[in-house]
Design a protein around this motif. Sequence first.
Motif, PDB file in Angstrom:
ATOM      1  N   LEU A  72       0.599  -1.592  -0.012  1.00  0.00           N
ATOM      2  CA  LEU A  72      -0.121  -0.246   0.103  1.00  0.00           C
ATOM      3  C   LEU A  72       1.240   0.827   0.253  1.00  0.00           C
ATOM      4  CD1 LEU A  72      -2.815  -0.724   2.769  1.00  0.00           C
ATOM      5  CD2 LEU A  72      -3.187  -0.733   0.186  1.00  0.00           C
ATOM      6  N   THR A  73       2.250   1.706   0.423  1.00  0.00           N
ATOM      7  CA  THR A  73       3.430   2.146   0.362  1.00  0.00           C
ATOM      8  C   THR A  73       3.014   3.253  -0.735  1.00  0.00           C
ATOM      9  OG1 THR A  73       4.716   1.059   1.546  1.00  0.00           O
ATOM     10  CG2 THR A  73       4.937   2.934   0.187  1.00  0.00           C
ATOM     11  N   ASN A  74       2.754   2.533  -2.374  1.00  0.00           N
ATOM     12  CA  ASN A  74       3.255   3.653  -3.639  1.00  0.00           C
ATOM     13  C   ASN A  74       1.655   3.858  -3.642  1.00  0.00           C
ATOM     14  OD1 ASN A  74       5.725   3.447  -3.795  1.00  0.00           O
ATOM     15  ND2 ASN A  74       6.102   1.757  -5.454  1.00  0.00           N
ATOM     16  N   PRO A  75       0.808   2.849  -3.212  1.00  0.00           N
ATOM     17  CA  PRO A  75      -0.965   3.719  -3.632  1.00  0.00           C
ATOM     18  C   PRO A  75      -0.669   5.013  -2.936  1.00  0.00           C
ATOM     19  CG  PRO A  75      -1.275   1.188  -3.654  1.00  0.00           C
ATOM     20  CD  PRO A  75       0.598   1.524  -3.403  1.00  0.00           C
ATOM     21  N   LEU A  76      -0.740   4.588  -1.518  1.00  0.00           N
ATOM     22  CA  LEU A  76      -0.945   6.065   0.057  1.00  0.00           C
ATOM     23  C   LEU A  76      -0.027   6.689  -0.893  1.00  0.00           C
ATOM     24  CD1 LEU A  76      -1.507   3.226   2.917  1.00  0.00           C
ATOM     25  CD2 LEU A  76      -3.321   4.696   1.208  1.00  0.00           C
ATOM     26  N   TYR A  77       1.090   6.921  -0.934  1.00  0.00           N
ATOM     27  CA  TYR A  77       2.243   7.754  -1.824  1.00  0.00           C
ATOM     28  C   TYR A  77       0.756   8.872  -2.339  1.00  0.00           C
ATOM     29  CZ  TYR A  77       5.275  10.981  -2.447  1.00  0.00           C
ATOM     30  OH  TYR A  77       6.765  11.478  -3.746  1.00  0.00           O
ATOM     31  N   TYR A  78       0.324   7.737  -3.684  1.00  0.00           N
ATOM     32  CA  TYR A  78       0.347   8.851  -4.761  1.00  0.00           C
ATOM     33  C   TYR A  78      -1.268   8.680  -4.543  1.00  0.00           C
ATOM     34  CZ  TYR A  78       4.331   8.285  -6.909  1.00  0.00           C
ATOM     35  OH  TYR A  78       5.910   7.941  -7.103  1.00  0.00           O
ATOM     36  N   PHE A  79      -2.209   8.455  -3.671  1.00  0.00           N
ATOM     37  CA  PHE A  79      -3.836   8.644  -3.203  1.00  0.00           C
ATOM     38  C   PHE A  79      -4.169   7.929  -3.582  1.00  0.00           C
ATOM     39  CE2 PHE A  79      -6.123   9.398  -0.119  1.00  0.00           C
ATOM     40  CZ  PHE A  79      -7.810  10.823  -0.074  1.00  0.00           C
ATOM     41  N   ASP A  80      -3.591   6.868  -4.718  1.00  0.00           N
ATOM     42  CA  ASP A  80      -4.069   5.932  -5.564  1.00  0.00           C
ATOM     43  C   ASP A  80      -5.624   4.457  -4.872  1.00  0.00           C
ATOM     44  OD1 ASP A  80      -3.049   3.616  -8.707  1.00  0.00           O
ATOM     45  OD2 ASP A  80      -5.635   4.404  -7.724  1.00  0.00           O
ATOM     46  N   LEU A  81      -6.094   5.692  -4.301  1.00  0.00           N
ATOM     47  CA  LEU A  81      -7.973   4.826  -3.941  1.00  0.00           C
ATOM     48  C   LEU A  81      -8.532   3.185  -4.556  1.00  0.00           C
ATOM     49  CD1 LEU A  81     -10.079   7.270  -2.415  1.00  0.00           C
ATOM     50  CD2 LEU A  81      -7.729   6.051  -1.282  1.00  0.00           C
ATOM     51  N   SER A 150      -1.728  -4.200  13.781  1.00  0.00           N
ATOM     52  CA  SER A 150      -2.116  -2.743  12.798  1.00  0.00           C
ATOM     53  C   SER A 150      -0.522  -2.131  12.279  1.00  0.00           C
ATOM     54  CB  SER A 150      -3.100  -1.664  13.015  1.00  0.00           C
ATOM     55  OG  SER A 150      -2.232  -1.532  14.155  1.00  0.00           O
ATOM     56  N   SER A 151      -0.094  -1.797  11.297  1.00  0.00           N
ATOM     57  CA  SER A 151       0.905  -1.028  10.880  1.00  0.00           C
ATOM     58  C   SER A 151       0.817   0.277  10.185  1.00  0.00           C
ATOM     59  CB  SER A 151       1.791  -2.124   9.961  1.00  0.00           C
ATOM     60  OG  SER A 151       3.070  -1.939  10.366  1.00  0.00           O
ATOM     61  N   PRO A 152       2.024   1.011  10.731  1.00  0.00           N
ATOM     62  CA  PRO A 152       1.682   2.364  10.243  1.00  0.00           C
ATOM     63  C   PRO A 152       2.619   2.081   8.584  1.00  0.00           C
ATOM     64  CG  PRO A 152       3.754   2.360  11.845  1.00  0.00           C
ATOM     65  CD  PRO A 152       2.471   1.155  11.716  1.00  0.00           C
ATOM     66  N   ILE A 153       2.411   3.628   8.168  1.00  0.00           N
ATOM     67  CA  ILE A 153       2.718   3.148   6.580  1.00  0.00           C
ATOM     68  C   ILE A 153       4.058   4.230   6.112  1.00  0.00           C
ATOM     69  CG2 ILE A 153       2.397   3.135   4.184  1.00  0.00           C
ATOM     70  CD1 ILE A 153       0.195   1.581   4.451  1.00  0.00           C
ATOM     71  N   PHE A 154       4.455   4.262   6.389  1.00  0.00           N
ATOM     72  CA  PHE A 154       5.639   4.903   6.018  1.00  0.00           C
ATOM     73  C   PHE A 154       6.329   5.274   4.239  1.00  0.00           C
ATOM     74  CE2 PHE A 154       6.170   7.031   9.866  1.00  0.00           C
ATOM     75  CZ  PHE A 154       5.480   6.084  10.470  1.00  0.00           C
ATOM     76  N   VAL A 155       7.282   6.989   4.126  1.00  0.00           N
ATOM     77  CA  VAL A 155       8.277   7.277   3.380  1.00  0.00           C
ATOM     78  C   VAL A 155       8.960   7.571   3.790  1.00  0.00           C
ATOM     79  CG1 VAL A 155       8.494   8.062   1.186  1.00  0.00           C
ATOM     80  CG2 VAL A 155       5.859   6.646   1.396  1.00  0.00           C
ATOM     81  N   GLY A 156       9.857   6.953   3.919  1.00  0.00           N
ATOM     82  CA  GLY A 156      11.380   7.722   4.453  1.00  0.00           C
ATOM     83  C   GLY A 156      10.842   7.805   6.293  1.00  0.00           C
ATOM     84  N   ASP A 157      10.233   9.427   6.263  1.00  0.00           N
ATOM     85  CA  ASP A 157      10.114   9.771   7.513  1.00  0.00           C
ATOM     86  C   ASP A 157       8.486  10.290   7.530  1.00  0.00           C
ATOM     87  OD1 ASP A 157      13.346  11.665   8.535  1.00  0.00           O
ATOM     88  OD2 ASP A 157      12.358  10.145   8.834  1.00  0.00           O
ATOM     89  N   GLU A 158       8.390  10.093   6.189  1.00  0.00           N
ATOM     90  CA  GLU A 158       6.685  10.627   6.010  1.00  0.00           C
ATOM     91  C   GLU A 158       5.434   9.188   6.801  1.00  0.00           C
ATOM     92  OE1 GLU A 158       6.203  11.994   2.286  1.00  0.00           O
ATOM     93  OE2 GLU A 158       4.028  13.168   2.574  1.00  0.00           O
ATOM     94  N   ARG A 159       4.751   9.635   7.441  1.00  0.00           N
ATOM     95  CA  ARG A 159       3.625   9.335   7.713  1.00  0.00           C
ATOM     96  C   ARG A 159       2.968   9.103   6.689  1.00  0.00           C
ATOM     97  NH1 ARG A 159       2.434   6.641  13.828  1.00  0.00           N
ATOM     98  NH2 ARG A 159       0.177   5.718  12.631  1.00  0.00           N
ATOM     99  N   LEU A 160       2.227   8.479   5.998  1.00  0.00           N
ATOM    100  CA  LEU A 160       1.116   8.048   4.965  1.00  0.00           C
ATOM    101  C   LEU A 160      -0.485   8.076   5.611  1.00  0.00           C
ATOM    102  CD1 LEU A 160       2.690   6.476   1.496  1.00  0.00           C
ATOM    103  CD2 LEU A 160       2.450   9.099   2.160  1.00  0.00           C
ATOM    104  N   GLY A 161      -0.011   6.879   6.852  1.00  0.00           N
ATOM    105  CA  GLY A 161      -1.648   6.406   7.113  1.00  0.00           C
ATOM    106  C   GLY A 161      -0.444   5.051   7.738  1.00  0.00           C
ATOM    107  N   GLY A 162      -1.969   4.175   7.503  1.00  0.00           N
ATOM    108  CA  GLY A 162      -1.574   2.786   7.689  1.00  0.00           C
ATOM    109  C   GLY A 162      -2.965   1.365   7.786  1.00  0.00           C
ATOM    110  N   VAL A 163      -2.966   0.661   7.956  1.00  0.00           N
ATOM    111  CA  VAL A 163      -3.580  -0.460   7.930  1.00  0.00           C
ATOM    112  C   VAL A 163      -3.901  -1.414   8.570  1.00  0.00           C
ATOM    113  CG1 VAL A 163      -1.370  -1.950   6.570  1.00  0.00           C
ATOM    114  CG2 VAL A 163      -4.236  -1.817   6.391  1.00  0.00           C
ATOM    115  N   ARG A 164      -5.084  -1.936   8.955  1.00  0.00           N
ATOM    116  CA  ARG A 164      -5.129  -2.568  10.503  1.00  0.00           C
ATOM    117  C   ARG A 164      -6.289  -3.609   9.740  1.00  0.00           C
ATOM    118  NH1 ARG A 164      -8.751   0.057  14.473  1.00  0.00           N
ATOM    119  NH2 ARG A 164      -8.682  -1.344  15.857  1.00  0.00           N
TER     120      ARG A 164
END
Length: 708
Positions: A72-81, A150-164
């Motif tokens: 989900l890292t790349n989809p969340l980064y580009y907000f690809d719902l 659950s796990s948070p999702i990061f790109v570098g130091d930026e938190r994009l959100g997470g998944v449960r």
Amino acid sequence: MNPRRSSLQWRFGSAVAGLLLLMLILTLALWFRQTHDERETVEIARQSTHALLLQQLRDSGQAQVRQLADALTNPLYYFDLEDVGDQARDALRSPGVAYVLVYDPEGRILHDGSGDIPAYGRPMRDALAGKVVAAKAMLVQQTGAMLDVSSPIFVGDERLGGVRIGYSMDAAAQSEEQTLLGLRERLSSVNRISLLWLLAMCAGLGVVCILGAVALQRMLVGPIQALADAAREIEQGNFTAPIPATRRDDELGDLTRAFGHMRDSVARHDRDMRRAAYSDALTGLANRLAFRTALDQRLRELHGTGGQLALLFCDLDDFKSINDTLGHEAGDDVLVQTASRIEQAVNTIGAVGALVARLGGDEFVILLEPTPGEAMDEIATRLAEALVQNLASPLLLHGRRLVLGTSVGVAIFPDDAVNASQLMKCGDIAMYQAKFAGKNCYRFYSRSVDEDAMRRLRLEQDLRGAWDRGELSVVYQPIYRTHDRALMGAEALLRWAHPVEGAISPDVFVPVAEQSGLIDEIGERVLRTACTEAADWPRLADGSRPFVSVNVSGRQLRNVGLFAQVVEALQLSQLPADRLHLEVTETAVIRDVAHAADLLSRLRNLGVRVWLDDFGTGYSSLNHLRRVQVDGLKIDRSFIVDLLDDAGDLALTSATMAMAHSLGIIVVAEGVEQRGQYDLLRERQGDYVQGFWLSEPLAAADFTRLLG
């Protein structure tokens, strides 16, 4: 009837009755013992099965959540719902999954795996949501019959959100009950047969009863007790405990063989789990846990013997740029090739018994044992040189040649440290010293290195919150037009007044801020402050408004949010875009020319001016000036300081100004500290100058007064 005869008969009958009663009592006692053993066996099996099934559910849940978080890292980064929804639905269809929630950094639901996403945008309000949103790493929680992973999702130091993902434990409970049901039925069947057999023996002679009881003990109670003992050993993790061998073809034989099969199956699962827990999934090397276990064991073996070990920390240089520019898949390929090259280097020097491990990310570590006839530091030096050489060779990645290099730190036991934690810390410090020394090299740990590292750590800790405490401030160095020495603007410079150490040079604390990531926050605040204060500057003598130039670090330039920060700063301050000049270094630009060219082009289209800072200290490539359009060049002070004495510096400075003017680019000379330097620059038709001869950096109020 003869009383004596009657008495003997009575005695015989009494003896027989007493014997039968005794046998009955013994039989009942034996039966109760068997029943107790049955309950104990079932309970032990229940506990073992429950613990194993729960652990398997936790492990599989963590693995699935980790895999889903990576996907989900790349989809969340580009907000690809749409892609997020596909991944969530795939996970929701997995057996035992009750729900899947993908959320943003504030805990609002982005997707739940449904078609119309009725919960989109709603905050998670369940009892576990608070810890889930606050968690910085994978989190496992259990409530009732539900296991929440659950796990948070990061790109570098930026938190994009997470998944449960919520897992229903009903399936595990049902599997547990089914497993125990067969065991209980087998034990009950055996005990029923045993009871009938014991009651039949009670009707016989006492000797037969005694022999039958002995036989029963040997045939039934003993094996069951042995199984119970084996179950206890399995519960404690000992899968080598012996199980009685049997050729019996009855229920007890089936139970014994089934128990043996169960023991073997649990042992295989345990070996698989340990293999997964102690190896790195990407490279196949030992992981951090396996390495730390091996290191602790070797240090215990060497304690008091005078033996030595060497620990080598390897960290790839500029690896983050691979993930940022080419993607994580390319980064994984680089790590696999790096692991192979490290093993080749170890084999090349003939390091028998060396352990290579990946600690995580791009950090690798080698535990090196001594070779007979060679000193430990000599072996470590040969391996460190082989590592630097092997890893400096170009990597072939999808048809592209990449050169990264590595920084290696070496620590020796017991010279540098006497326990595992200290040894790993010393190796880490030595590795960072290699990076500070210019990267792509190796360094041995030394106490002075440790002191430098501790000072940098203290500076980093003190730098956090320094702006809020009022220790950081922005000053302005005036910039003058060369031909008439008219004041045109100023460069915003950051200053740190440490409450204990006093004024700390930017050359000292800015690299610390860069390395720790604090430069992102500090740089944004400097930008806002400079724009806000420049917006109130009065007009110049010719009616124009002075500009302000702000330095942008290499890390900020790679930050995808820089453009938005500039736009926000201009909007909040109401400063016209053409009065803001951003200074970027050539070294920062060439790390990712395509990204830099796109970002700087967007800023220039906004009206912001872009200057290339420290020109002449990097590659000074005309190709870069062609690909990355800039409005001005700042000639580095190292060329200006010897301008009057070094004909070469004068020639290079003149050539740079001529080249820039031919391209329509203005030239700013910094570091002007003598009148003669200024006169030469004016003769060579330089555009702008700045330096202590003209003016030192001034506080905001003092610079405003200078503008008049």
